[in-house]
Scaffold this active site. Structure first.
Site, PDB file in Angstrom:
ATOM      1  N   THR A 123       0.836  -1.104  -0.061  1.00  0.00           N
ATOM      2  CA  THR A 123       0.162   0.086   0.110  1.00  0.00           C
ATOM      3  C   THR A 123       0.951   1.188   0.047  1.00  0.00           C
ATOM      4  O   THR A 123       0.424   2.122  -0.597  1.00  0.00           O
ATOM      5  CB  THR A 123      -1.005  -0.028   1.165  1.00  0.00           C
ATOM      6  OG1 THR A 123      -0.372  -0.036   2.444  1.00  0.00           O
ATOM      7  CG2 THR A 123      -1.806  -1.299   0.982  1.00  0.00           C
ATOM      8  N   LEU A 156      -2.840   5.059  -0.367  1.00  0.00           N
ATOM      9  CA  LEU A 156      -4.184   4.624  -0.289  1.00  0.00           C
ATOM     10  C   LEU A 156      -4.432   2.936   0.065  1.00  0.00           C
ATOM     11  O   LEU A 156      -4.351   2.205  -0.932  1.00  0.00           O
ATOM     12  CB  LEU A 156      -5.053   4.873  -1.770  1.00  0.00           C
ATOM     13  CG  LEU A 156      -5.468   6.256  -2.018  1.00  0.00           C
ATOM     14  CD1 LEU A 156      -6.134   6.308  -3.377  1.00  0.00           C
ATOM     15  CD2 LEU A 156      -6.181   6.855  -0.960  1.00  0.00           C
ATOM     16  N   HIS A 157      -4.315   2.859   1.358  1.00  0.00           N
ATOM     17  CA  HIS A 157      -4.264   1.338   1.703  1.00  0.00           C
ATOM     18  C   HIS A 157      -5.288   0.581   1.349  1.00  0.00           C
ATOM     19  O   HIS A 157      -4.994  -0.322   0.774  1.00  0.00           O
ATOM     20  CB  HIS A 157      -4.151   1.282   3.365  1.00  0.00           C
ATOM     21  CG  HIS A 157      -2.881   2.190   3.758  1.00  0.00           C
ATOM     22  ND1 HIS A 157      -1.662   1.808   3.815  1.00  0.00           N
ATOM     23  CD2 HIS A 157      -2.996   3.592   4.672  1.00  0.00           C
ATOM     24  CE1 HIS A 157      -0.950   2.872   4.586  1.00  0.00           C
ATOM     25  NE2 HIS A 157      -1.717   3.693   5.021  1.00  0.00           N
ATOM     26  N   ASP A 158      -6.448   0.933   2.132  1.00  0.00           N
ATOM     27  CA  ASP A 158      -7.736   0.148   1.882  1.00  0.00           C
ATOM     28  C   ASP A 158      -8.208  -0.013   0.403  1.00  0.00           C
ATOM     29  O   ASP A 158      -8.725  -1.422   0.114  1.00  0.00           O
ATOM     30  CB  ASP A 158      -8.703   0.432   2.648  1.00  0.00           C
ATOM     31  CG  ASP A 158      -8.508   0.617   4.324  1.00  0.00           C
ATOM     32  OD1 ASP A 158      -7.513  -0.426   4.560  1.00  0.00           O
ATOM     33  OD2 ASP A 158      -8.751   1.135   5.069  1.00  0.00           O
ATOM     34  N   CYS A 200      -6.678  -0.687  -2.045  1.00  0.00           N
ATOM     35  CA  CYS A 200      -5.889  -2.046  -2.494  1.00  0.00           C
ATOM     36  C   CYS A 200      -6.617  -3.174  -2.493  1.00  0.00           C
ATOM     37  O   CYS A 200      -6.555  -4.082  -3.595  1.00  0.00           O
ATOM     38  CB  CYS A 200      -4.478  -2.173  -2.162  1.00  0.00           C
ATOM     39  SG  CYS A 200      -3.251  -0.841  -2.451  1.00  0.00           S
TER      40      CYS A 200
END
Ligand code: BDR
Ligand code: CA
Length: 316
Positions: free
Chosen positions: A195, A241-243, A245
C-alpha cells in the site's frame, strides 16, 4: 455475474475511498452489506462514517451494520492522529438521512455466510479483524460460504506504522487477526509493503479533483487531510491509499503480484504485539496460509480509481 462481497471497515479516509470504488463497480462487485468495526475511531464514529459514505455514493440499496465496539481481548487503540477526530476529517458531510440495520454486524456476517452457496462470498476486511473473527468463533461453519478473505493488514519489509513492528489493523486486534489467519480459507493480504506504493502524488490528486463530481471532490478533500500525516512522518509526496488496494485487487488482480507464504501473528510479546511474521523467504516448513501481495502497478491502480470515481454523477 458480479462477485458477492461483504465490506468490513473502520472509516477512515482510505476506507471511504475503498467503499466508493466498490460501489462504483456493480458489474464486478455486488456489495451484500457494509459492516462497521471499531478501529481508526470508535464504533459510533465508524458506523456514522459508513452511513456518510454510502449516502454520498447515492446507493440506497446497500444495508449497513454496526459490528463490535472493541477488540476481542484488549482495549481499543484508535488513530485520530492520522484520520482526525471524526475519522473522516477533510470534507463537509451533511448529516446522513439513511440508517443502520438493527441486526448486529457479526450476526449479519454469520447469517449471510450460512445461507450462501459454498465458496461464494468474498470478505473484504479494511480494519481490525474483530467482526470476522467473532463470526468465526460464533459459527465456525461460516467458512463454507467464504470464497476468500482479502484484507488490508500487516507488513514485512515495511515492518510497522503504529509501533516499530506492527501495522495498525493487526496491532489493534492481534487475537482476531490470528483467528482469521488460522481459519483455513484462502486469504489475500495487502500489507504496507504494497500500500505504500500507491501514493496520491500531486498529479494524481489533480486528476481526481478534475473529475468534478461530489464523490471525487470528497475524495480530494479527504486525501488532502490525511496526507499531511504521511508528508510529516515519511516525507512522502502524498498519502498512501491502503484500503482501496483490497477492492482494486478484486477488480484488476493483474495489477498485483505477491507470494503464497505463511503469515503468523504475534499475540504474546508486549514489544512486538501484532507483528505479522511473514515467511517471505520460505525459511520454515510452515504451511502457506496467505497470498502476501508485494507489488502493484501504481499508474494502473490510479487509472482504475479515476475511471471508477468518474462514474459518479456531476452536481445538479
Ligand atoms: C490501515 O490502518 C488504518 O489507519 C487505515 O484505514 C488502514 O486500514 C493502515 O495501516
Ligand atoms: Ca481501515
Amino acid at each position: 455475474m458480479p462477485r458477492k462481497i461483504i465490506i468490513d471497515t473502520d472509516p477512515g479516509q482510505d476506507d471511504a475511498v475503498a467503499i466508493l470504488l466498490a460501489l462504483a463497480s456493480p458489474e464486478e462487485l455486488e456489495v451484500l452489506g457494509i459492516v462497521a468495526v471499531a478501529g481508526n475511531v470508535p464504533l459510533p464514529r465508524t458506523s456514522l462514517n459508513v452511513r456518510r459514505i454510502v449516502e454520498l455514493s447515492g446507493r440506497t440499496d446497500v444495508p449497513m451494520y454496526a459490528g463490535c465496539p472493541r477488540p476481542m481481548l484488549r482495549p481499543l487503540v484508535t488513530a485520530e492522529h492520522v484520520h482526525g477526530p471524526t475519522g473522516l476529517d477533510g470534507p463537509h458531510f451533511p448529516y446522513p438521512q439513511n440508517a443502520l440495520q438493527d441486526q448486529h454486524g457479526v450476526d449479519f456476517i454469520v447469517e449471510t455466510l450460512m445461507a450462501a452457496e459454498p465458496s461464494s462470498v468474498t470478505l473484504c476486511v479494511l480494519g481490525p479483524m474483530t467482526n470476522v473473527a467473532m463470526a468465526l468463533v460464533k459459527e465456525p461453519g461460516i467458512v463454507r460460504g467464504i470464497e476468500r478473505i482479502v484484507a488490508m493488514g500487516g507488513a514485512y519489509f515495511e515492518v510497522g506504522n503504529i509501533t516499530p513492528s506492527a501495522e495498525f489493523n493487526i496491532y489493534v486486534d492481534p487475537e482476531a487477526a490470528a483467528t482469521v489467519m488460522a481459519c483455513g480459507v484462502p486469504i489475500v493480504l495487502a500489507p504496507l509493503d504494497l500500500t505504500h506504493q500507491v501514493l496520491v502524488t500531486p498529479p494524481r490528486m489533480e486528476a481526481i479533483r478534475a473529475l468534478g463530481n461530489p464523490a471525487a471532490h470528497a475524495v480530494g478533500e479527504m486525501v488532502a487531510f490525511s496526507e499531511r500525516f504521511d508528508r510529516e512522518k515519511y516525507g512522502w509526496d502524498g498519502a498512501p491509499l491502503h484500503d482501496p488496494c483490497v477492492i482494486a485487487y478484486l477488480l484488476k488482480p493483474e495489477l498485483f503480484s505477491g507470494r503464497e507464504i505463511n503469515v503468523e501473528i504475534e499475540t504474546m510479546s508486549p514489544l512486538t504485539r501484532g507483528m505479522s511474521v511473514a515467511d517471505w523467504w520460505r525459511v520454515t516448513e510452515r504451511k502457506p496460509n496467505a497470498l502476501f501481495l508485494r507489488d502493484v502497478d501504481g499508474d494502473g491502480f490510479f487509472a482504475l480509481l479515476c475511471e471508477r470515481l468518474g462514474r459518479y454523477p456531476l452536481p445538479g
